[in-house]
Design an enzyme around this catalytic site. Structure first.
Site, PDB file in Angstrom:
ATOM      1  CB  ALA A 175      -1.792 104.446 -48.772  1.00  0.00           C
ATOM      2  CG  ASP A 176      -1.196 108.963 -44.750  1.00  0.00           C
ATOM      3  OD1 ASP A 176      -0.633 109.580 -45.330  1.00  0.00           O
ATOM      4  OD2 ASP A 176      -2.551 108.895 -44.847  1.00  0.00           O
TER       5      ASP A 176
ATOM      6  CD  GLU B 102      -8.020 110.289 -50.030  1.00  0.00           C
ATOM      7  OE1 GLU B 102      -7.006 110.883 -50.404  1.00  0.00           O
ATOM      8  OE2 GLU B 102      -7.762 109.731 -48.758  1.00  0.00           O
TER       9      GLU B 102
ATOM     10  N   GLY C  46      -2.744 113.788 -52.720  1.00  0.00           N
ATOM     11  CA  GLY C  46      -1.572 113.672 -51.846  1.00  0.00           C
ATOM     12  C   GLY C  46      -0.396 114.003 -52.813  1.00  0.00           C
TER      13      GLY C  46
ATOM     14  CE  LYS D 264      -6.587 106.878 -49.578  1.00  0.00           C
ATOM     15  NZ  LYS D 264      -5.527 107.692 -49.664  1.00  0.00           N
ATOM     16  N   GLY D 265      -5.613 109.248 -45.192  1.00  0.00           N
ATOM     17  CA  GLY D 265      -6.063 110.827 -44.659  1.00  0.00           C
ATOM     18  C   GLY D 265      -5.118 111.773 -44.145  1.00  0.00           C
TER      19      GLY D 265
ATOM     20  CE  LYS E 204       3.865 107.759 -47.738  1.00  0.00           C
ATOM     21  NZ  LYS E 204       2.901 108.080 -48.690  1.00  0.00           N
TER      22      LYS E 204
ATOM     23  N   GLY F 122      -3.616 113.669 -45.700  1.00  0.00           N
ATOM     24  CA  GLY F 122      -4.015 114.816 -46.345  1.00  0.00           C
ATOM     25  C   GLY F 122      -5.404 115.388 -46.163  1.00  0.00           C
TER      26      GLY F 122
ATOM     27  CG  ASP G 107      -5.804 107.959 -52.902  1.00  0.00           C
ATOM     28  OD1 ASP G 107      -4.969 109.005 -53.072  1.00  0.00           O
ATOM     29  OD2 ASP G 107      -6.699 108.282 -52.246  1.00  0.00           O
TER      30      ASP G 107
HETATM   31  C1  5RP Z   1      -4.714 111.961 -48.614  1.00  0.00           C
HETATM   32  C2  5RP Z   1      -4.445 110.530 -48.260  1.00  0.00           C
HETATM   33  C3  5RP Z   1      -3.018 110.445 -49.220  1.00  0.00           C
HETATM   34  O1  5RP Z   1      -3.340 109.270 -49.879  1.00  0.00           O
HETATM   35  C4  5RP Z   1      -1.828 109.924 -48.145  1.00  0.00           C
HETATM   36  O2  5RP Z   1      -1.811 110.927 -46.954  1.00  0.00           O
HETATM   37  C5  5RP Z   1      -0.871 109.819 -48.679  1.00  0.00           C
HETATM   38  O3  5RP Z   1      -0.058 111.165 -49.088  1.00  0.00           O
HETATM   39  P1  5RP Z   1       1.268 111.227 -49.800  1.00  0.00           P
HETATM   40  O4  5RP Z   1       1.275 110.601 -51.191  1.00  0.00           O
HETATM   41  O5  5RP Z   1       1.728 112.614 -49.894  1.00  0.00           O
HETATM   42  O6  5RP Z   1       2.357 110.631 -48.966  1.00  0.00           O
HETATM   43  O7  5RP Z   1      -4.977 109.653 -47.798  1.00  0.00           O
HETATM   44  O8  5RP Z   1      -5.974 112.024 -47.840  1.00  0.00           O
END
Ligand code: 5RP
Length: 220
Positions: free
Chosen positions: A85-86, A105, A31, A96-97, A123, A99, A83
């Site tokens: 997160a959304d 993940e 992400g 998450k997900g 978030k 992306g 990592d």
């Molecule tokens: C990808 C994810 C990412 O961690 C999530 O989408 C956050 O992305 P970003 O940092 O671009 O906001 O789960 O599968």
């Protein structure tokens, strides 16, 4: 850099504190926030033996920065996974997900001692579910899974033109009230044809670093 990009950069820098050993094998997510991390990762290169990557895109970026990328099956358990997160609630449970890399993940999070989640304050939410929940699905099960998700109270929508790194589709589920994340995570996993869903309640973060204009907050 706009304000949100600055926050992502700041939280990426804060995550470097967790590289506290030598010869580390670290899991790296996917992400735009993680991309900021990969850009600053050379600052702790002397501590990193190699990385396990959660997506083809992350692998490409890590290699571009000169990092050695290993398969999880070669490494055994990892001490650290970082990592984004959304969505994140006050208990470090996540959606998450966004992306589309949720399955890899979740596997790496499960195989790691510490999952350090890095987010900006946008978030943070009280109850998970405003962000459409990504569900990775075997293509032939699309209609069956969609019907089952409707029965759970959601509105499924196929992510158009998107195939995961594992060759599957993503169904994004809108308007799901995720009051009990552990229960819904299990219920969705039990639908035949579901590979993985984006609720990280069993694999919640060990700690979440939250960037805001007031600095970095650490949520244990
Ligand atoms: C990808 C994810 C990412 O961690 C999530 O989408 C956050 O992305 P970003 O940092 O671009 O906001 O789960 O599968």
């Amino acid at each position: 850099m706009n304000k949100q990009e600055q926050l992502k950069h700041q939280v990426a820098l804060a995550a470097l504190e967790y590289f506290d050993d030598y010869d580390m094998v670290v899991g790296i997510g996917t992400g735009s926030t993680v991309n900021c991390l990969i850009d600053v990762l050379p600052q702790v290169k002397s501590r990193i033996d190699s990385c396990v990557s959660s997506s083809i895109e992350t692998t490409r970026r890590l290699k571009e920065h000169g990092f050695h990328v290993k398969e999880l099956n070669q490494t055994g358990p990892l001490s650290l996974y970082i990592d984004g997160a959304d969505e994140c609630d006050t208990h470090n449970r996540l959606i998450k997900g966004g992306g589309g890399a949720l399955t890899r993940e979740k596997i790496i999070a499960a195989a790691s001692d510490k999952f350090v989640c890095i987010v900006d304050e946008s978030k943070m939410i009280k109850i998970l579910g405003s962000f459409p929940l990504p569900v990775e699905v075997i293509p032939m099960a699309q209609s069956h899974v969609a019907r089952a998700l409707v029965k759970l109270g959601g509105q499924p929508e196929l992510r158009q033109g998107f195939i995961t790194d594992n060759g599957n589709i993503i169904i994004d589920v809108h308007n799901l009230k995720i009051i009990d994340p552990l229960k819904i995570e299990s219920q969705i996993n039990d639908i035949a044809g579901v590979v993985c869903n984006g609720i990280f309640a069993y694999q919640k973060a060990y700690v979440t670093l939250i960037a805001s204009k007031n600095g970095i907050k650490i949520q244990n």
